[in-house]
Design a protein around this motif. Structure first.
Motif: not given
Length: 285
Positions: A22-23, A83-85, A29-30, A76-77
């Motif tokens: 990520a930034a 991010v789960n939409l 996680y996406v 999650k590991e």
């Protein structure tokens, strides 16, 4: 570093989740589907950016009606921003709605800005190092996000009473949490955080006071349903929705298995649950 990236790429090949850097420097996680949902949502909100945050909260919550209810999507590991939409539980529904509404309100609707907003409200310092950085207890979530200027704790202002905190559930049930199994150091850290939270003063609206005080609830308020179950503070979260003179709420329902507008008013819902004692109220600001 080369070895670490090798395993990240390997994970992407064998799992439905894509893990990238990520930034902000942590794991993200996406899936492509989540990004597509986000882009479609942003497109649908193009004419809404100038509206007040409470209206954006309602507009966003309504957008996700019928989204499937799925529990434990954050587990999650290694620990990272999920991010789960596509599927949500009650807490991730409320967090997603708040982060999305804040992103639209800011005028910067890039996916990266949404991730920053979501991480900021979900994690204590806005950074991620391990499982204990996440705000697991909603009393802690409200306290920390009030300090950040994200929400305002309305319990005392509305006219509630002191809610005695005795949190210990997570640290005393480590086998129920994948991230805590075989990690006694994290269990100790969690126990220390529970003691810190227990030392604070928190206000809630007891069940019997809801009818006389519910007029103070506003569209978009986050409400957390307090419980008499030992070691916990709340067992459910929703977003206030006033329609047709009725004060109800939207939530990811484990019974309906999807995001719904609750058919009952807030008071009737609380009264019908044996272990629910009242509500906490957090107002997005």
């Amino acid at each position: 570093m080369k070895c670490r990236w090798y395993y990240i790429v390997l994970f992407c090949l064998v799992a439905p989740w894509c893990v990238v850097q990520a930034a902000l420097g942590e794991s993200l996680y996406v899936t492509d589907q989540d990004k597509e949902i986000y882009e479609h949502y942003v497109h649908s909100m193009e004419s809404e950016t100038g509206k007040p945050l409470d209206e954006l909260m309602i507009r966003t919550a309504l957008y996700f009606l019928r989204t499937p209810y799925v529990a434990a999507t954050l587990e999650k590991e290694p620990e990272g921003l999920v991010v789960n939409l596509r599927e949500m539980d009650c807490t991730t529904f409320a967090e997603n709605v708040l982060a999305l509404a804040r992103t639209v309100r800011s005028g910067d609707t890039t996916f990266e800005n949404f991730c920053r907003n979501l991480q900021e409200i979900r994690y204590r310092e806005g950074t991620i190092s391990d499982y204990t950085d996440r705000l697991h207890y909603m009393t802690d979530w409200i306290y920390v996000n009030e300090q950040k200027g994200v929400v305002r704790d309305m319990g005392k202002e509305i006219g509630g009473t002191v809610y005695p905190l005795q949190l210990f559930f997570i640290s005393t049930h480590p086998d129920s949490y994948t991230a805590l199994k075989s990690h006694p150091d994290l269990v100790r850290k969690m126990a220390d955080k529970e003691k810190e939270i227990n030392a604070r003063t928190c206000y809630y609206i007891p069940e019997e006071q809801i009818p006389e005080l519910e007029h103070s609830l506003k569209n978009g308020d986050m409400i957390c349903f307090t419980t008499r179950i030992g070691g916990l503070d709340v067992t459910h979260v929703g977003i206030v929705y006033k329609e047709g003179g009725k004060t109800t709420f939207m939530h990811a329902s484990s019974t309906a298995k999807e995001v719904i507008v609750n058919p009952e008013p807030v008071y009737e819902y609380v009264k019908g649950l044996q272990n629910t004692t009242g509500i906490l109220v957090a107002r997005p600001v």
